[in-house]
Design an enzyme around this catalytic site. Structure first.
Site, PDB file in Angstrom:
ATOM      1  N   ASN A  85       0.788  -1.237   0.000  1.00  0.00           N
ATOM      2  CA  ASN A  85       0.000   0.000   0.000  1.00  0.00           C
ATOM      3  C   ASN A  85       0.813   1.277   0.000  1.00  0.00           C
ATOM      4  O   ASN A  85       0.251   2.356  -0.168  1.00  0.00           O
ATOM      5  CB  ASN A  85      -0.950   0.021   1.200  1.00  0.00           C
ATOM      6  CG  ASN A  85      -2.154  -0.883   0.994  1.00  0.00           C
ATOM      7  OD1 ASN A  85      -2.406  -1.341  -0.108  1.00  0.00           O
ATOM      8  ND2 ASN A  85      -2.889  -1.145   2.058  1.00  0.00           N
ATOM      9  N   TRP A 134     -10.516  -8.246  11.297  1.00  0.00           N
ATOM     10  CA  TRP A 134      -9.757  -7.868  10.098  1.00  0.00           C
ATOM     11  C   TRP A 134      -8.274  -7.929  10.410  1.00  0.00           C
ATOM     12  O   TRP A 134      -7.530  -8.654   9.780  1.00  0.00           O
ATOM     13  CB  TRP A 134     -10.147  -6.459   9.618  1.00  0.00           C
ATOM     14  CG  TRP A 134      -9.092  -5.919   8.707  1.00  0.00           C
ATOM     15  CD1 TRP A 134      -8.814  -6.376   7.439  1.00  0.00           C
ATOM     16  CD2 TRP A 134      -8.125  -4.912   8.983  1.00  0.00           C
ATOM     17  NE1 TRP A 134      -7.734  -5.691   6.915  1.00  0.00           N
ATOM     18  CE2 TRP A 134      -7.291  -4.775   7.841  1.00  0.00           C
ATOM     19  CE3 TRP A 134      -7.888  -4.081  10.089  1.00  0.00           C
ATOM     20  CZ2 TRP A 134      -6.238  -3.866   7.782  1.00  0.00           C
ATOM     21  CZ3 TRP A 134      -6.845  -3.173  10.022  1.00  0.00           C
ATOM     22  CH2 TRP A 134      -6.033  -3.080   8.876  1.00  0.00           C
ATOM     23  N   ARG A 157     -15.275  -3.006   6.018  1.00  0.00           N
ATOM     24  CA  ARG A 157     -14.856  -4.309   5.486  1.00  0.00           C
ATOM     25  C   ARG A 157     -16.056  -5.103   5.000  1.00  0.00           C
ATOM     26  O   ARG A 157     -17.196  -4.841   5.396  1.00  0.00           O
ATOM     27  CB  ARG A 157     -14.133  -5.118   6.591  1.00  0.00           C
ATOM     28  CG  ARG A 157     -12.751  -4.577   6.938  1.00  0.00           C
ATOM     29  CD  ARG A 157     -11.801  -4.745   5.781  1.00  0.00           C
ATOM     30  NE  ARG A 157     -10.461  -4.223   5.992  1.00  0.00           N
ATOM     31  CZ  ARG A 157     -10.015  -3.061   5.511  1.00  0.00           C
ATOM     32  NH1 ARG A 157     -10.806  -2.267   4.836  1.00  0.00           N
ATOM     33  NH2 ARG A 157      -8.762  -2.683   5.684  1.00  0.00           N
ATOM     34  N   ASP A 178      -7.720 -11.669  -4.952  1.00  0.00           N
ATOM     35  CA  ASP A 178      -7.514 -10.577  -3.995  1.00  0.00           C
ATOM     36  C   ASP A 178      -7.719 -11.100  -2.568  1.00  0.00           C
ATOM     37  O   ASP A 178      -6.942 -10.804  -1.663  1.00  0.00           O
ATOM     38  CB  ASP A 178      -8.496  -9.436  -4.303  1.00  0.00           C
ATOM     39  CG  ASP A 178      -8.342  -8.272  -3.325  1.00  0.00           C
ATOM     40  OD1 ASP A 178      -7.186  -7.884  -3.063  1.00  0.00           O
ATOM     41  OD2 ASP A 178      -9.363  -7.771  -2.824  1.00  0.00           O
ATOM     42  N   SER A 200       2.566  -2.284   5.093  1.00  0.00           N
ATOM     43  CA  SER A 200       3.590  -3.324   5.242  1.00  0.00           C
ATOM     44  C   SER A 200       4.970  -2.797   4.846  1.00  0.00           C
ATOM     45  O   SER A 200       5.954  -2.972   5.574  1.00  0.00           O
ATOM     46  CB  SER A 200       3.227  -4.542   4.401  1.00  0.00           C
ATOM     47  OG  SER A 200       3.127  -4.200   3.026  1.00  0.00           O
TER      48      SER A 200
HETATM   49  O1  SFD Z   1      -5.521  -4.083   2.260  1.00  0.00           O
HETATM   50  C1  SFD Z   1       5.041 -10.794  19.846  1.00  0.00           C
HETATM   51  N1  SFD Z   1      -1.877  -4.475   5.969  1.00  0.00           N
HETATM   52  C2  SFD Z   1      -1.576  -4.092   4.652  1.00  0.00           C
HETATM   53  N2  SFD Z   1      -0.412  -3.529   4.248  1.00  0.00           N
HETATM   54  C3  SFD Z   1      -0.092  -3.403   2.925  1.00  0.00           C
HETATM   55  O2  SFD Z   1       0.985  -2.901   2.568  1.00  0.00           O
HETATM   56  N3  SFD Z   1      -0.967  -3.865   1.959  1.00  0.00           N
HETATM   57  C4  SFD Z   1      -2.196  -4.431   2.263  1.00  0.00           C
HETATM   58  O3  SFD Z   1      -2.900  -4.904   1.394  1.00  0.00           O
HETATM   59  C5  SFD Z   1      -2.576  -4.404   3.657  1.00  0.00           C
HETATM   60  N4  SFD Z   1      -3.876  -4.819   4.085  1.00  0.00           N
HETATM   61  C6  SFD Z   1      -3.869  -5.671   5.187  1.00  0.00           C
HETATM   62  C7  SFD Z   1      -2.893  -5.444   6.198  1.00  0.00           C
HETATM   63  C8  SFD Z   1      -2.979  -6.251   7.350  1.00  0.00           C
HETATM   64  C9  SFD Z   1      -3.965  -7.260   7.447  1.00  0.00           C
HETATM   65  C10 SFD Z   1      -4.032  -8.081   8.691  1.00  0.00           C
HETATM   66  C11 SFD Z   1      -4.873  -7.479   6.387  1.00  0.00           C
HETATM   67  C12 SFD Z   1      -4.813  -6.684   5.249  1.00  0.00           C
HETATM   68  C13 SFD Z   1      -5.882  -8.560   6.456  1.00  0.00           C
HETATM   69  C14 SFD Z   1      -1.130  -3.817   7.068  1.00  0.00           C
HETATM   70  C15 SFD Z   1       0.238  -4.400   7.408  1.00  0.00           C
HETATM   71  O4  SFD Z   1       0.158  -5.767   7.523  1.00  0.00           O
HETATM   72  C16 SFD Z   1       0.777  -3.762   8.701  1.00  0.00           C
HETATM   73  O5  SFD Z   1       0.853  -2.374   8.473  1.00  0.00           O
HETATM   74  C17 SFD Z   1       2.158  -4.276   9.174  1.00  0.00           C
HETATM   75  O6  SFD Z   1       2.190  -5.674   9.217  1.00  0.00           O
HETATM   76  C18 SFD Z   1       2.529  -3.720  10.550  1.00  0.00           C
HETATM   77  O7  SFD Z   1       3.786  -4.203  10.932  1.00  0.00           O
HETATM   78  P1  SFD Z   1       4.233  -4.442  12.483  1.00  0.00           P
HETATM   79  O8  SFD Z   1       5.618  -4.990  12.458  1.00  0.00           O
HETATM   80  O9  SFD Z   1       3.963  -3.227  13.265  1.00  0.00           O
HETATM   81  O10 SFD Z   1       3.189  -5.561  13.035  1.00  0.00           O
HETATM   82  P2  SFD Z   1       3.110  -7.120  12.628  1.00  0.00           P
HETATM   83  O11 SFD Z   1       3.553  -7.324  11.219  1.00  0.00           O
HETATM   84  O12 SFD Z   1       1.734  -7.581  12.922  1.00  0.00           O
HETATM   85  O13 SFD Z   1       4.158  -7.844  13.605  1.00  0.00           O
HETATM   86  C19 SFD Z   1       3.987  -7.956  14.989  1.00  0.00           C
HETATM   87  C20 SFD Z   1       4.818  -9.141  15.484  1.00  0.00           C
HETATM   88  O14 SFD Z   1       4.927  -9.130  16.913  1.00  0.00           O
HETATM   89  C21 SFD Z   1       4.767 -10.454  17.399  1.00  0.00           C
HETATM   90  N5  SFD Z   1       4.324 -10.373  18.791  1.00  0.00           N
HETATM   91  N6  SFD Z   1       6.252 -11.375  19.912  1.00  0.00           N
HETATM   92  C22 SFD Z   1       6.713 -11.704  21.133  1.00  0.00           C
HETATM   93  N7  SFD Z   1       6.022 -11.491  22.291  1.00  0.00           N
HETATM   94  C23 SFD Z   1       4.806 -10.913  22.257  1.00  0.00           C
HETATM   95  N8  SFD Z   1       4.133 -10.713  23.410  1.00  0.00           N
HETATM   96  C24 SFD Z   1       4.267 -10.539  20.983  1.00  0.00           C
HETATM   97  N9  SFD Z   1       3.101  -9.964  20.591  1.00  0.00           N
HETATM   98  C25 SFD Z   1       3.151  -9.859  19.246  1.00  0.00           C
HETATM   99  C26 SFD Z   1       3.754 -11.083  16.439  1.00  0.00           C
HETATM  100  O15 SFD Z   1       3.791 -12.502  16.482  1.00  0.00           O
HETATM  101  C27 SFD Z   1       4.208 -10.495  15.107  1.00  0.00           C
HETATM  102  O16 SFD Z   1       5.171 -11.288  14.475  1.00  0.00           O
HETATM  103  S1  SFD Z   1      -5.220  -3.909   3.641  1.00  0.00           S
HETATM  104  O17 SFD Z   1      -6.345  -4.280   4.413  1.00  0.00           O
HETATM  105  O18 SFD Z   1      -4.835  -2.546   3.923  1.00  0.00           O
HETATM  106  P1  AMP Z   2      -8.143  -1.176   2.577  1.00  0.00           P
HETATM  107  O1  AMP Z   2      -8.336  -2.360   1.706  1.00  0.00           O
HETATM  108  O2  AMP Z   2      -9.418  -0.463   2.895  1.00  0.00           O
HETATM  109  O3  AMP Z   2      -7.294  -1.438   3.768  1.00  0.00           O
HETATM  110  O4  AMP Z   2      -7.321  -0.120   1.714  1.00  0.00           O
HETATM  111  C1  AMP Z   2      -6.131  -0.418   1.051  1.00  0.00           C
HETATM  112  C2  AMP Z   2      -5.549   0.887   0.550  1.00  0.00           C
HETATM  113  O5  AMP Z   2      -6.500   1.554  -0.300  1.00  0.00           O
HETATM  114  C3  AMP Z   2      -5.231   1.879   1.647  1.00  0.00           C
HETATM  115  O6  AMP Z   2      -4.094   2.598   1.230  1.00  0.00           O
HETATM  116  C4  AMP Z   2      -6.450   2.755   1.709  1.00  0.00           C
HETATM  117  O7  AMP Z   2      -6.174   4.029   2.240  1.00  0.00           O
HETATM  118  C5  AMP Z   2      -6.854   2.842   0.245  1.00  0.00           C
HETATM  119  N1  AMP Z   2      -8.292   3.023   0.008  1.00  0.00           N
HETATM  120  C6  AMP Z   2      -9.289   2.168   0.330  1.00  0.00           C
HETATM  121  N2  AMP Z   2     -10.492   2.624  -0.068  1.00  0.00           N
HETATM  122  C7  AMP Z   2     -10.254   3.828  -0.658  1.00  0.00           C
HETATM  123  C8  AMP Z   2     -11.088   4.815  -1.271  1.00  0.00           C
HETATM  124  N3  AMP Z   2     -12.411   4.660  -1.360  1.00  0.00           N
HETATM  125  N4  AMP Z   2     -10.482   5.929  -1.754  1.00  0.00           N
HETATM  126  C9  AMP Z   2      -9.148   6.102  -1.659  1.00  0.00           C
HETATM  127  N5  AMP Z   2      -8.318   5.202  -1.099  1.00  0.00           N
HETATM  128  C10 AMP Z   2      -8.850   4.084  -0.603  1.00  0.00           C
END
Ligand code: SFD
Ligand code: AMP
Length: 637
Positions: A63, A224, A255, A357, A445
């Protein structure tokens, strides 16, 4: 009697807690800098790195990609553009210095991912295909496995501890505002770990299941964001006395209903529209109502919370279900192909992409479609605002108040930090990144991995420059006390399990599951969860705080029968800390800055003239909380 797990002491220089996206980024970068500096780097995760964290299931898009070198299909953004975009989305209140810093480095991270084998969608000219202006498409089922492999190669397996759950950070005995170690327990073996370190990077993700989820009963656990992100990052930093920012800012992801499939690809790649049950496009028909939240209502893209707000007005007026119009979107894209045969082929391709997706990222959504006989090219799907989650890396911004890069951080922020190292918190030696670093959203990510790299480089510098003569001290007595504390839920269960015939119901203890339900009920009802339409007020928050104090008392009575349950016990203690900080963060906020994320009924408007950060801090010495106001300083127009 104290539970006598074998004690393992690990001495290191830089300790990375969490091996998710930011932890793996930290590992790769720390390994590089540690070698010439002669430092030891250690990483700990409560799960197995290959599938640990939010990216466990994979992702279908990256993203955050600026495309500065022209490798993307369209859009070559600058870090300043990135600041404008992220800040607008969070209603004008974020740290420009932190966002700019991620923006200037994130593309390099994405290029590394490709080098390590992540399959990217490319056009006929070899350019990354964009999902939207900032996002690029990937075949990301194995995204986390690929990133974890890089971290493992960089650090060496002997420096990685998997399936060790971190429960506490340890303050230095001679300086309460300095961190010197962490403790945790193996979730598979009877082993208690004590890690001594000069610098610690706290990267254990965000917080899920603090609020009552919409999924109940047989669906419980479905959320989510990753349910195993239990607020540990926030709780442990707060217990050390770290100043936190934007703790009011939860993220309410819109969602696909029940399986929480993300909507981004549908809105941006498939150019789908969402409507109310009567086919009205609420983003158009509700424009007037959104204008109450100017200047942000006129900005592009419209902030995520305002998109939610428009949807919530529809729901309140009984115009739900809200529908994602998938068939029209697929048909419109296919119809743009003039040749009939090619059009049919395109239609099939789009149908496959729609399923992929979710199969790449939220498999349960594809399963739910199959279970409900939904063919997305034929009928629309319900979407819904979810329960609140805390995630500093996506479209929320809760997290620690961290030091920014020396060339960008405003002078006004410098006094907060005992030493100035990028991404160090207000506690000496304690760094954070990803979901842990506040006021710097839209990292996702790729940005989280990048911020892990930034934090690790600074942590290595800190360990060699400031800690040349520093030796973390943790006495044997302290080790024994921590062990007793960590395994106390075992002792309580053993002592009282015979008091009743059903071990779940007992006057002397509470099991982690029940404790979590109690926490979620308080938050849902008093702090503006979904049951109340996300509405709260100071009076409700004060009542919520009172209930949380009772819960805190009961946290001393948590009981656990197995190592797995012990993990659940500590996760819920961490959630409880996040809950209290959220209540206090909302209480400190005398405006509704994020309509669609939360509504403060007693302060329903934006107070743009007083835009500022209202930070909160727990003082570990006095046990009191304080509110610290910090100015908003724009670096970019
Ligand atoms: O579409 C311990 N995210 C998305 N990012 C993208 O770039 N593209 C996407 O398509 C993304 N989408 C999305 C995303 C996440 C999820 C769940 C879905 C869809 C379904 C967001 C990213 O994933 C997110 O921004 C990063 O992963 C954040 O990184 P970080 O490092 O802050 O968190 P982490 O990856 O979850 O890692 C945490 C780790 O800590 C461990 N942990 N270890 C030891 N002891 C403890 N007590 C602990 N507690 C936790 C965990 O095991 C883990 O490894 S979309 O929806 O936007
Ligand atoms: P999401 O699947 O909602 O987590 O969104 C994935 C990426 O698309 C994130 O960067 C969001 O900010 C962006 N996004 C989702 N919906 C919209 C929308 N309607 N307009 C603009 N950006 C969006």
């Amino acid at each position: 009697m104290a539970y006598e797990a074998e004690i393992k002491i690990v001495e290191t220089d830089v300790l990375i807690l969490g091996g998710g996206m930011s932890g793996c980024g930290a590992a790769v970068e720390a390994a590089y800098w540690a070698k010439p500096l002669g430092l030891k780097v250690t990483l700990v995760d409560k799960a197995a790195l290959d599938r640990a964290g939010a990216v466990a299931m994979g992702l279908s898009a990256i993203n955050t990609y600026l495309g500065m070198s022209g490798r993307g299909t369209y859009g070559q953004w600058t870090p300043a553009d990135f600041v404008r975009y992220a800040r607008t989305d969070l209603m004008g209140l974020l740290r420009d210095d932190l966002i700019f810093d991620v923006g200037r480095h994130v593309d390099g991270t994405v290029h590394l991912f490709e080098e390590w084998g992540l399959p990217m969608w490319k056009d006929e000219n070899g350019k990354y295909i964009r999902e939207g202006p900032w996002q690029i498409m990937i075949n990301g089922e194995s995204y986390k496995v690929i990133v974890a492999e890089a971290a493992k190669n960089a650090l060496g397996l002997e420096n990685i501890y998997e399936r060790v759950c971190i429960s506490h950070l340890i303050p230095d005995p001679n300086d309460a505002n300095r961190v010197c170690g962490a403790v945790g327990f193996s979730v598979r073996e009877d082993k208690f770990y004590v890690f001594k370190a000069k610098a610690i990077i706290c990267a254990m993700g965000g917080a899920v299941h603090v609020f009552r989820p919409r999924s109940q009963g047989e669906g419980l656990g479905r959320s989510w964001y990753a349910p195993w992100n239990a607020g540990t990052t926030y709780a442990l930093m707060m217990q050390m006395g770290a100043e936190m920012t934007q703790m009011d800012v939860r993220f309410i992801p819109a969602r696909y209903k029940d399986a929480y499939g993300p909507v981004g690809a549908w809105f941006l790649l498939f150019k789908s529209k969402a409507t109310n049950a009567f086919g009205e496009e609420y983003m158009v028909t509700r424009k007037e109502e959104l204008s109450k939240f100017e200047p942000y209502a006129s900005m592009k893209p419209l902030p995520t919370c305002l998109r939610n707000h428009a949807m919530m007005i529809e729901i309140k007026e009984g115009k739900a279900p809200i529908l994602m119009r998938t068939p029209e979107a697929i048909a419109a894209l296919a119809e743009s192909v003039p040749d009939e045969k090619e059009r049919a082929k395109k239609f099939k391709e789009l149908e496959a992409e729609a399923w992929e997706d979710f199969l790449d990222m939220t498999i349960s959504q594809a399963i739910l479609w199959a279970a409900e006989n939904i063919e997305p090219e034929k009928e629309p799907s319900e979407i819904m605002p979810s329960e609140p989650v805390f995630i500093g890396s996506h479209s929320g911004s809760a997290g620690a108040w961290v030091c920014g890069p020396s060339d960008l951080m405003p002078a006004e922020y410098k006094d907060a930090f005992p030493a100035q190292y990028n991404r160090m918190t207000t506690v000496l030696g304690l760094f954070t990144c990803g979901d842990g670093a506040g006021a710097s959203s839209h990292k996702f990510s790729s940005g989280s991995f990048t911020e892990g790299r930034i934090a690790a480089k600074a942590a290595c510098r800190f360990a060699s420059e400031v800690c040349a003569d520093y030796k973390p001290e943790i006495s044997e007595d302290q080790v024994m006390k921590y062990r007793e504390e960590v395994y106390k839920p075992f002792a309580i269960f053993e002592q009282f399990k015979g008091a009743t015939t059903d071990p779940d119901i007992n006057p002397n203890y509470i099991r982690p599951h029940m404790f979590m339900f109690r926490l979620q009920k308080i938050m849902d009802e008093y702090a503006g969860g979904w049951a109340n339409g996300y509405v709260t007020s100071d009076k409700m928050l004060e009542r919520g705080l009172l209930k949380i104090q009772f819960l805190k008392e009961d946290s001393e009575k948590l009981a656990a029968e197995t190592l797995h349950e012990l993990q659940r016990a500590w996760e819920n203690v961490h959630r409880m800390w996040m809950a209290e900080a959220h209540l206090r963060g909302l209480l400190a906020k005398k405006e509704t800055r994020y309509p669609g994320y939360y509504y403060k009924a007693d302060y329903p408007d934006l107070d743009e003239a007083n835009k500022k950060f209202t930070n909160v801090r727990f003082n570990p010495q006095s046990g009191e909380w304080e509110v610290i106001e910090r100015p908003f300083i724009a670096l970019v127009d």
